[in-house]
Write a protein that holds these residues in place. Sequence first.
Motif, PDB file in Angstrom:
ATOM      1  N   UNK A   1      -1.635   3.165  -5.440  1.00 57.24           N
ATOM      2  CA  UNK A   1      -0.437   2.531  -5.966  1.00 57.24           C
ATOM      3  C   UNK A   1       0.440   2.092  -4.796  1.00 57.24           C
ATOM      4  N   UNK A   2       0.777   0.839  -4.763  1.00 56.13           N
ATOM      5  CA  UNK A   2       1.626   0.337  -3.687  1.00 56.13           C
ATOM      6  C   UNK A   2       3.006  -0.059  -4.194  1.00 56.13           C
ATOM      7  N   UNK A   3       3.162  -0.135  -5.489  1.00 54.90           N
ATOM      8  CA  UNK A   3       4.425  -0.585  -6.058  1.00 54.90           C
ATOM      9  C   UNK A   3       4.721   0.179  -7.346  1.00 54.90           C
ATOM     10  N   UNK A   4       5.984   0.407  -7.607  1.00 54.89           N
ATOM     11  CA  UNK A   4       6.392   1.045  -8.856  1.00 54.89           C
ATOM     12  C   UNK A   4       6.554  -0.048  -9.909  1.00 54.89           C
ATOM     13  N   UNK A   5       5.844   0.094 -11.000  1.00 56.45           N
ATOM     14  CA  UNK A   5       5.944  -0.898 -12.074  1.00 56.45           C
ATOM     15  C   UNK A   5       7.226  -0.675 -12.871  1.00 56.45           C
ATOM     16  N   UNK A   6       7.623  -1.675 -13.615  1.00 60.46           N
ATOM     17  CA  UNK A   6       8.785  -1.553 -14.486  1.00 60.46           C
ATOM     18  C   UNK A   6       8.553  -0.454 -15.514  1.00 60.46           C
ATOM     19  N   UNK A 102      15.821  11.212  -4.082  1.00 64.88           N
ATOM     20  CA  UNK A 102      14.485  11.794  -3.962  1.00 64.88           C
ATOM     21  C   UNK A 102      13.466  10.708  -3.630  1.00 64.88           C
ATOM     22  N   UNK A 103      12.736  10.933  -2.551  1.00 73.31           N
ATOM     23  CA  UNK A 103      11.676   9.994  -2.169  1.00 73.31           C
ATOM     24  C   UNK A 103      10.516  10.090  -3.156  1.00 73.31           C
ATOM     25  N   UNK A 104       9.918   8.945  -3.413  1.00 69.16           N
ATOM     26  CA  UNK A 104       8.725   8.882  -4.267  1.00 69.16           C
ATOM     27  C   UNK A 104       7.553   8.524  -3.362  1.00 69.16           C
ATOM     28  N   UNK A 105       6.573   9.421  -3.312  1.00 65.87           N
ATOM     29  CA  UNK A 105       5.394   9.201  -2.471  1.00 65.87           C
ATOM     30  C   UNK A 105       4.143   9.078  -3.342  1.00 65.87           C
ATOM     31  N   UNK A 106       3.229   8.224  -2.903  1.00 64.47           N
ATOM     32  CA  UNK A 106       1.969   8.080  -3.628  1.00 64.47           C
ATOM     33  C   UNK A 106       0.973   9.151  -3.183  1.00 64.47           C
ATOM     34  N   UNK A 107      -0.247   9.050  -3.684  1.00 66.37           N
ATOM     35  CA  UNK A 107      -1.266  10.061  -3.393  1.00 66.37           C
ATOM     36  C   UNK A 107      -1.634  10.119  -1.911  1.00 66.37           C
ATOM     37  N   UNK A 134       7.389  13.265 -11.314  1.00 63.51           N
ATOM     38  CA  UNK A 134       6.136  13.926 -11.685  1.00 63.51           C
ATOM     39  C   UNK A 134       5.579  13.402 -13.007  1.00 63.51           C
ATOM     40  N   UNK A 135       6.435  12.829 -13.851  1.00 64.05           N
ATOM     41  CA  UNK A 135       5.979  12.280 -15.131  1.00 64.05           C
ATOM     42  C   UNK A 135       5.021  11.111 -14.949  1.00 64.05           C
ATOM     43  N   UNK A 136       5.065  10.460 -13.784  1.00 60.96           N
ATOM     44  CA  UNK A 136       4.117   9.368 -13.535  1.00 60.96           C
ATOM     45  C   UNK A 136       3.091   9.758 -12.475  1.00 60.96           C
ATOM     46  N   UNK A 137       2.946  11.051 -12.273  1.00 57.84           N
ATOM     47  CA  UNK A 137       1.926  11.618 -11.371  1.00 57.84           C
ATOM     48  C   UNK A 137       2.072  11.187  -9.911  1.00 57.84           C
ATOM     49  N   UNK A 138       3.327  11.030  -9.467  1.00 59.74           N
ATOM     50  CA  UNK A 138       3.592  10.785  -8.063  1.00 59.74           C
ATOM     51  C   UNK A 138       4.265  12.003  -7.479  1.00 59.74           C
ATOM     52  N   UNK A 139       4.433  12.010  -6.159  1.00 58.84           N
ATOM     53  CA  UNK A 139       4.985  13.178  -5.471  1.00 58.84           C
ATOM     54  C   UNK A 139       6.459  12.953  -5.149  1.00 58.84           C
ATOM     55  N   UNK A 140       7.253  13.976  -5.434  1.00 58.69           N
ATOM     56  CA  UNK A 140       8.680  13.944  -5.161  1.00 58.69           C
ATOM     57  C   UNK A 140       8.976  14.717  -3.893  1.00 58.69           C
ATOM     58  N   UNK A 141       9.826  14.142  -3.052  1.00 58.21           N
ATOM     59  CA  UNK A 141      10.300  14.832  -1.848  1.00 58.21           C
ATOM     60  C   UNK A 141      11.811  14.922  -1.936  1.00 58.21           C
ATOM     61  N   UNK A 142      12.309  16.157  -2.131  1.00 57.07           N
ATOM     62  CA  UNK A 142      13.742  16.333  -2.330  1.00 57.07           C
ATOM     63  C   UNK A 142      14.446  16.594  -1.008  1.00 57.07           C
TER      64      UNK A 142
END
Length: 142
Positions: A1-6, A102-107, A134-142
Amino acid sequence: MTEISMQDARTMIRTTLEKGQALGLKPLSVVVLDSGGHVKAFEREDGAAPGRFAIAHGKAYGAVMLGMAGTAQMQRAEAQGYFMNAVNGVYGGQVVPVPGGVLIRNENGDVVGALGVTGDTSDNDAICAVAGIEAISLKAEI
């Protein structure tokens, strides 16, 4: 995933707000930014102060622009206030260096955006943001 969809942005916001409601928090405002710091989606719950967009945006914007989540930004501000003041000058005062950005990181660990939450305590804001990410299965960095 390179982009967050709407669709993903909307799912993150909905889940973040649901978490806040489940915890009995004050009304939240939530923004999702893409990896370039551009607003993908925003919602403000009924009863949330109208100025909350700027705070949610500032939390997320600082995270994306610095590649450093809100908790780390706050620690840096406490240790080196001059640095965060300079950063805020560079970014036109748009950085809010506290938890809830919170940063959103991919796999692969790449930053694909950030989620900013405001309305309750910064720590509670961050808890809700993590649930959204986490609801969209990405990683959160607080």
